[in-house]
Design an enzyme around this catalytic site. Structure first.
Site, PDB file in Angstrom:
ATOM      1  N   ASN A  56       8.556   2.032   9.660  1.00 41.23           N
ATOM      2  CA  ASN A  56       7.465   2.247  10.194  1.00 41.23           C
ATOM      3  C   ASN A  56       7.304   0.864  11.115  1.00 41.23           C
ATOM      4  O   ASN A  56       8.459   0.019  11.224  1.00 41.23           O
ATOM      5  CB  ASN A  56       6.443   1.962   9.307  1.00 41.23           C
ATOM      6  N   ASP A  63       6.062   4.279   0.723  1.00 41.19           N
ATOM      7  CA  ASP A  63       6.173   5.347   0.353  1.00 41.19           C
ATOM      8  C   ASP A  63       6.597   6.693  -0.697  1.00 41.19           C
ATOM      9  O   ASP A  63       6.604   7.092  -1.372  1.00 41.19           O
ATOM     10  CB  ASP A  63       4.494   5.619   0.235  1.00 41.19           C
ATOM     11  N   LYS A 104      26.333  13.515   8.296  1.00 42.49           N
ATOM     12  CA  LYS A 104      25.624  13.428   9.521  1.00 42.49           C
ATOM     13  C   LYS A 104      25.546  15.412   9.794  1.00 42.49           C
ATOM     14  O   LYS A 104      26.050  16.365   9.311  1.00 42.49           O
ATOM     15  CB  LYS A 104      26.241  13.276  10.871  1.00 42.49           C
ATOM     16  N   LYS A 148      -7.606  -1.551  -3.832  1.00 37.31           N
ATOM     17  CA  LYS A 148      -6.025  -1.572  -4.083  1.00 37.31           C
ATOM     18  C   LYS A 148      -6.212  -3.111  -5.249  1.00 37.31           C
ATOM     19  O   LYS A 148      -5.080  -2.679  -5.809  1.00 37.31           O
ATOM     20  CB  LYS A 148      -4.770  -1.672  -2.497  1.00 37.31           C
ATOM     21  N   LYS A 188      -3.849  -2.370  -8.519  1.00 42.56           N
ATOM     22  CA  LYS A 188      -2.623  -3.490  -8.528  1.00 42.56           C
ATOM     23  C   LYS A 188      -2.773  -4.484  -9.092  1.00 42.56           C
ATOM     24  O   LYS A 188      -1.415  -5.021  -9.586  1.00 42.56           O
ATOM     25  CB  LYS A 188      -1.853  -3.136  -7.335  1.00 42.56           C
TER      26      LYS A 188
HETATM   27  O1  PMT Z   1       5.676  -7.087  10.343  1.00 42.12           O
HETATM   28  P1  PMT Z   1       4.255  -7.006  11.250  1.00 42.12           P
HETATM   29  O2  PMT Z   1       4.815  -6.585  11.885  1.00 42.12           O
HETATM   30  O3  PMT Z   1       3.373  -8.450  11.148  1.00 42.12           O
HETATM   31  O4  PMT Z   1       2.968  -6.548  10.652  1.00 42.12           O
HETATM   32  C1  PMT Z   1       2.130  -7.111   9.649  1.00 42.12           C
HETATM   33  C2  PMT Z   1       2.002  -5.640   8.036  1.00 42.12           C
HETATM   34  C3  PMT Z   1       0.137  -4.668   9.595  1.00 42.12           C
HETATM   35  C4  PMT Z   1       2.860  -5.055   8.179  1.00 42.12           C
HETATM   36  C5  PMT Z   1       0.562  -6.445   7.333  1.00 42.12           C
HETATM   37  O5  PMT Z   1      -0.406  -7.797   7.577  1.00 42.12           O
HETATM   38  C6  PMT Z   1       0.395  -5.727   6.196  1.00 42.12           C
HETATM   39  O6  PMT Z   1      -0.699  -4.981   6.977  1.00 42.12           O
HETATM   40  N1  PMT Z   1       1.823  -5.665   5.408  1.00 42.12           N
HETATM   41  C7  PMT Z   1       1.188  -4.241   4.429  1.00 42.12           C
HETATM   42  C8  PMT Z   1       1.564  -3.116   4.687  1.00 42.12           C
HETATM   43  C9  PMT Z   1       1.533  -1.674   3.622  1.00 42.12           C
HETATM   44  O7  PMT Z   1       2.515  -1.640   3.824  1.00 42.12           O
HETATM   45  O8  PMT Z   1       0.546  -1.905   3.609  1.00 42.12           O
HETATM   46  P2  PMT Z   1      -0.608  -0.618   1.692  1.00 42.12           P
HETATM   47  O9  PMT Z   1      -1.522  -0.292   2.360  1.00 42.12           O
HETATM   48  O10 PMT Z   1       0.766   0.320   2.433  1.00 42.12           O
HETATM   49  O11 PMT Z   1       0.060  -1.268   0.596  1.00 42.12           O
HETATM   50  C10 PMT Z   1      -0.464  -2.252  -0.144  1.00 42.12           C
HETATM   51  C11 PMT Z   1       0.676  -3.137  -1.364  1.00 42.12           C
HETATM   52  O12 PMT Z   1       1.290  -2.888  -1.661  1.00 42.12           O
HETATM   53  C12 PMT Z   1       1.116  -3.606   1.131  1.00 42.12           C
HETATM   54  O13 PMT Z   1       1.568  -5.819   0.191  1.00 42.12           O
HETATM   55  C13 PMT Z   1       2.544  -3.621   0.040  1.00 42.12           C
HETATM   56  O14 PMT Z   1       3.845  -4.354   0.395  1.00 42.12           O
HETATM   57  C14 PMT Z   1       2.787  -3.291  -1.102  1.00 42.12           C
HETATM   58  N2  PMT Z   1       3.586  -1.844  -0.981  1.00 42.12           N
HETATM   59  C15 PMT Z   1       2.876  -0.530  -0.431  1.00 42.12           C
HETATM   60  C16 PMT Z   1       3.693   0.330  -1.307  1.00 42.12           C
HETATM   61  C17 PMT Z   1       5.171   0.129  -2.852  1.00 42.12           C
HETATM   62  N3  PMT Z   1       6.050   0.803  -2.216  1.00 42.12           N
HETATM   63  N4  PMT Z   1       5.512  -0.947  -2.603  1.00 42.12           N
HETATM   64  C18 PMT Z   1       4.562  -2.032  -2.555  1.00 42.12           C
HETATM   65  O15 PMT Z   1       4.755  -3.470  -3.322  1.00 42.12           O
END
Ligand code: PMT
Length: 397
Positions: free
Chosen positions: A208, A277, A287, A335, A339
């Site tokens: 991503n 995810d 490959k 969330k 969580k």
């Molecule tokens: O890195 P930059 O370019 O500075 O950009 C910053 C950012 C946009 C990445 C950051 O500000 C941000 O929003 N990070 C979380 C992005 C994200 O994955 O959000 P989510 O809504 O999909 O996940 C929610 C939370 O669960 C997050 O804290 C994530 O770390 C956590 N998560 C998600 C999926 C997973 N499998 N395990 C997790 O722990």
């Protein structure tokens, strides 16, 4: 403020008279104030006024060298805990944005590593001018803090925004900045940053747009404030922040393993990483060869690291991020609940200057009771500091 070394830069605007009150308040509160004036500032208030209030001589020219044992502008720059420029004219703001160094104040500003607080003051149209706004945005990105000007009757006759903030308000901003100094000493903090990379074969992967900038800013500011920081980072192009232990990982599974193993030793976990995810359900050792027609890739779920931490936490403070493009508040609060988090930081990544790969961000922070605070577009360092203020207050509470 007892014993704090503050350089007060005074530039050429009518609000220079208010800087005298600020100087007086600072010295009365125990700060050691050294005043540096621009030539234009001396047209409004004499150096003698500031000399009397600060009980130190005032410098203006870069060649004012009262002590032959030191170079004055470097000495002032090195020994400052904070530089406050009040009032800051449009001209001075532009000089700082472009790195000009033609007098004492602008020279020491290039040399100092201290924190900087700027209180702009100018005519309403000058303040609104795109160039001034752009120069201020440049300085904010660099981590400079600002005290916004107030609205009202201006000396030039206009009514609007441009009047320098009152000395009391500037004192409050200074106090907030000093409160942050080493306020996280003893706190063990784990921060995650960057993307995860999920391999399909030896040459291809799914990932991503995360650059890691948000998580690195949190780790850097937390370490500056005295926390013992571990940064578990997906692949980024960023330099490791000073005084931070960096644990590099690649996939969500790697991140899960490293975070899980360190979780029992932490007081705070902040998950700014954009964790995949899904990963390709199978990894091809060789490959994959191009074939006619479409390719279908089957995906499997990765572990939800944060949800697992929420299920197993034993007193740790858990902070998640939510990158959303619609119904931001609803999704973020959902969330937080699902969580079992203490705070969630929501960013609307569809907006310019917000979220992925930018130097700035704008966020809303929620706890179980609802919205805690909303922060406008500002540098990721400033967002990190504001978030760490909330974390500190929760730890104190
Ligand atoms: O890195 P930059 O370019 O500075 O950009 C910053 C950012 C946009 C990445 C950051 O500000 C941000 O929003 N990070 C979380 C992005 C994200 O994955 O959000 P989510 O809504 O999909 O996940 C929610 C939370 O669960 C997050 O804290 C994530 O770390 C956590 N998560 C998600 C999926 C997973 N499998 N395990 C997790 O722990």
């Amino acid at each position: 403020m007892q014993g704090k070394r503050i350089v007060l830069g005074v530039t050429g605007g009518i609000a220079a008279f208010k800087a005298a009150a600020l100087c007086s308040k600072l010295t009365q509160s125990g700060a050691r104030v050294r005043v540096v004036m621009t030539r234009s500032a001396t047209e409004f208030v004499t150096p003698l006024t500031f000399q009397a209030l600060s009980q130190h001589e005032v410098t203006t020219e870069v060649f004012d060298e009262p002590n032959p044992e030191v170079i004055a502008h470097i000495d002032l720059a090195d020994h400052a805990d904070l530089v406050v420029i009040a009032p800051a004219t449009a001209h001075t703001i532009a000089k700082l944005a472009y790195g000009l160094a033609d007098d004492m104040l602008s020279s020491l500003m290039l040399a100092t590593r201290a924190e900087v607080l700027i209180a702009p003051a100018m005519n309403v149209h000058m303040y609104a001018h795109p160039t001034v706004q752009q120069n201020m945005a440049t300085l904010k990105k660099r981590g400079y803090a600002f005290v916004e000007p107030g609205e009202g009757q201006l000396a030039c006759g206009y009514v609007g925004k441009g009047r320098m903030a009152e000395p009391e308000e500037i004192m409050q901003a200074i106090a907030t900045m000093f409160k942050r100094t080493r306020d996280l000493t003893g706190c063990r903090m784990l921060v995650t940053a960057g993307p995860t990379v999920e391999a399909l074969d030896p040459v291809r992967f799914f990932s991503n747009r995360s650059s890691g900038k948000m998580g690195y800013a949190i780790a850097e500011q937390a370490a500056k404030r005295g926390a013992d920081v571990v940064l578990v980072s997906g692949p980024t192009h960023l330099a490791p922040p000073a005084d931070v232990t960096v644990v590099p990982v690649t996939s969500a599974e790697d991140m899960y393993r490293e975070v899980r193993a360190r979780f029992p030793d932490q007081d705070v976990v902040i998950k700014a990483a954009a964790v995949a995810d899904y990963r390709p359900a199978t990894y091809s050792e060789h490959k994959l060869k191009k074939q006619d027609g479409e390719l279908t890739v089957k995906f499997a779920r990765t572990p939800d690291i944060l949800a697992e931490l929420g299920r197993t936490k034993e007193g740790q403070l858990l902070v998640g991020f939510a990158a959303e493009t619609n119904d931001v508040a609803t999704h973020a609060q959902d969330k937080l609940k699902r969580k079992n988090l203490d705070l969630i930081v929501a960013n609307d990544v569809s907006k310019p200057g917000v979220g992925f790969a930018t130097d700035t961000n704008a966020v809303s922070i929620y706890n179980a009771g609802g919205l805690v605070t909303s922060l406008p577009v500002m540098s990721k360092a400033a967002i990190a500091d504001a978030l760490l203020d909330e974390v500190r207050d929760m730890l104190d509470g």
